[in-house]
Motif scaffolding. Structure first.
Motif, short mmCIF file in Angstrom:
data_model
loop_
_atom_site.label_atom_id
_atom_site.label_comp_id
_atom_site.label_asym_id
_atom_site.label_seq_id
_atom_site.Cartn_x
_atom_site.Cartn_y
_atom_site.Cartn_z
N TYR A 229 1.02 17.49 -0.49
CA TYR A 229 0.96 16.07 -0.13
C TYR A 229 0.17 15.27 -1.16
CZ TYR A 229 2.72 17.74 4.34
OH TYR A 229 3.49 18.33 5.32
N CYS A 230 -0.98 15.79 -1.56
CA CYS A 230 -1.78 15.10 -2.57
C CYS A 230 -1.02 14.99 -3.89
CB CYS A 230 -3.10 15.83 -2.80
SG CYS A 230 -4.30 15.67 -1.45
N SER B 180 2.09 14.82 -4.37
CA SER B 180 3.31 14.00 -4.29
C SER B 180 3.01 12.56 -3.89
CB SER B 180 4.31 14.62 -3.30
OG SER B 180 3.75 14.69 -1.99
N ARG C 201 1.11 11.48 -1.44
CA ARG C 201 0.94 11.28 0.01
C ARG C 201 -0.39 11.85 0.46
NH1 ARG C 201 6.17 14.06 2.32
NH2 ARG C 201 5.70 15.48 0.58
N GLU C 202 -1.46 11.45 -0.23
CA GLU C 202 -2.78 12.01 0.04
C GLU C 202 -3.26 11.69 1.46
OE1 GLU C 202 -5.11 10.28 -3.02
OE2 GLU C 202 -5.05 8.26 -2.18
N ASN C 203 -2.67 10.69 2.10
CA ASN C 203 -3.04 10.40 3.49
C ASN C 203 -2.64 11.53 4.43
OD1 ASN C 203 -0.30 9.49 2.89
ND2 ASN C 203 -0.25 8.74 4.99
N LEU C 204 -1.79 12.45 3.96
CA LEU C 204 -1.37 13.61 4.76
C LEU C 204 -1.99 14.90 4.26
CD1 LEU C 204 2.45 12.77 5.12
CD2 LEU C 204 0.60 12.25 6.73
N CYS C 205 -3.02 14.80 3.44
CA CYS C 205 -3.69 15.96 2.84
C CYS C 205 -3.95 17.05 3.87
CB CYS C 205 -5.01 15.52 2.21
SG CYS C 205 -6.04 16.87 1.59
N ARG D 40 -0.86 -0.88 5.98
CA ARG D 40 0.06 0.26 5.90
C ARG D 40 1.12 0.17 7.00
NH1 ARG D 40 0.71 4.76 3.08
NH2 ARG D 40 1.89 6.44 4.06
N THR E 3 -3.56 5.60 1.74
CA THR E 3 -3.67 6.13 0.39
C THR E 3 -4.49 5.14 -0.44
OG1 THR E 3 -1.68 5.02 -0.45
CG2 THR E 3 -1.38 7.17 0.60
N ASP F 176 -2.54 2.11 -1.12
CA ASP F 176 -2.61 1.11 -0.05
C ASP F 176 -3.81 0.20 -0.25
OD1 ASP F 176 -0.37 2.05 1.44
OD2 ASP F 176 -1.61 3.58 2.39
#
Length: 340
Positions: free
Chosen positions: A98-99, A101, A103-107, A156, A281, A284
């Protein structure tokens, strides 16, 4: 030895209590920040009530505005005295899929300010420099605090709503009062949904440019392109599905929500969607603060001394606030002392 003052949660369902600790030192990649103001967010209630993962004892608070006091090793781009903001997402691993790609909010291994690491209900906080933001100069310290979560999460949620022009905001509190102004500035029609009988909140929404305001049990005069839910009430999800057009979206912006009751498939059919917001993120944050500086939005706040954190949380829980509560720590010269 210099000490910091903080309001700490020892365990779920217990009041916050005042504590004193040595002022922490920043490690590699970290900043030591003197807290000027810290917003009070509904997520803090979820931490206090044990409804989301947290480690206890913990100092809550993740809408932090402060000045850099000390800079740890391996930190670039900050200077002593700089004003910065610290949000909910406090650290990510930087290595999971996730990080890598974007999408660090889904780490897979995140840390959250005020829940799994100490936050801003204090005179000092240590933060990961990678997750600190420079703040627009057009906002005062108090006005900037709610932007760090209510604003960012609202932003977001609005981005997930897509390009829809008719936007419903369900639950008109700290986040909705910010994002309503943003959506109006963008040229969208905004429809505000409040608690039953809360005519004050409805008037407040209209004063911010909403073209309609009413209780969540009432239908607006038009079908919506998207509905953003800011109240942690699962029953609002199927109700919101009935308000959006074919292909419309319902975005759940709260980190915790009561169970969603069953609903007819026909309410979801015709390509309606239900989405959830998971943190933010750094992109954001960058895009939001750039927009906030241009849009002319303003935050409505009520300040409380740090030691009245329990009062502020009670006001938030009861729905007695218009806008956002912000805690003000004591000045550094009164919060620190020499101890042998």
């Amino acid at each position: 030895m210099a000490v910091m003052v903080a309001m700490q949660i020892d365990a779920p369902h217990t009041p916050l209590r005042r504590v004193e600790r040595p002022v922490p030192r920043p490690g590699a990649g970290q900043l030591l920040i003197a807290v000027i103001a810290c917003g009070v967010c509904r997520t803090d209630l979820h931490v206090a009530d044990g409804e989301i993962p947290a480690r206890y004892p913990v100092i809550p608070g993740h809408e932090i505005v402060g000045h850099v006091l000390e800079i740890g090793a391996e930190v670039e781009g900050f200077h002593i005295g700089q004003r910065v903001g610290v949000p909910w997402l406090g650290h990510t691993c930087g290595q999971c899929g996730y990080c890598l790609s974007g999408r660090e909010n889904l780490c897979d291994a995140p840390e959250f300010t005020g829940a799994t690491r100490d936050g801003g209900y204090a005179t000092h906080v240590v933060a990961d420099a990678h997750f600190c933001f420079a703040l627009p100069e057009s906002f005062s310290d108090v006005a900037a605090a709610p932007l760090l979560c209510a604003g960012l999460i609202g932003w977001r949620a609005l981005r997930l709503a897509g390009d829809g022009q008719r936007i419903g905001l369900v639950g008109f509190g700290a986040a909705a009062h910010i994002i309503a102004q943003v959506a109006v500035w963008q040229g969208r029609e905004v429809y505000a949904f409040t608690r039953e009988g809360d005519v004050q909140a409805q008037a407040f929404a209209r004063s911010l440019g909403c073209c309609w305001a009413g209780p969540s049990t009432e239908r607006p005069p038009v079908e919506l392109d998207a509905a953003l839910i800011f109240a942690p009430v699962g029953a609002l999800v199927p109700a919101a599905l009935k308000l959006v057009r074919k292909g419309g979206r319902v975005v759940c912006a709260d980190i915790h929500m009561s169970d969603i009751p069953s609903f007819a498939y026909s309410d979801l059919w015709e390509e309606r969607q239900i989405l959830s917001v998971a943190s933010l993120t750094r992109d954001d944050g960058t895009s939001f603060f750039e927009m906030a500086a241009r849009s002319g939005l303003h935050t409505i706040t009520k300040t409380f001394p740090l030691e009245q954190a329990n009062v502020a949380l009670d006001r938030l829980r009861s729905g007695a606030l218009s806008g956002a509560a912000v805690l003000i720590p004591p000045r550094e010269d009164t919060a620190t002392a020499s101890h042998d």
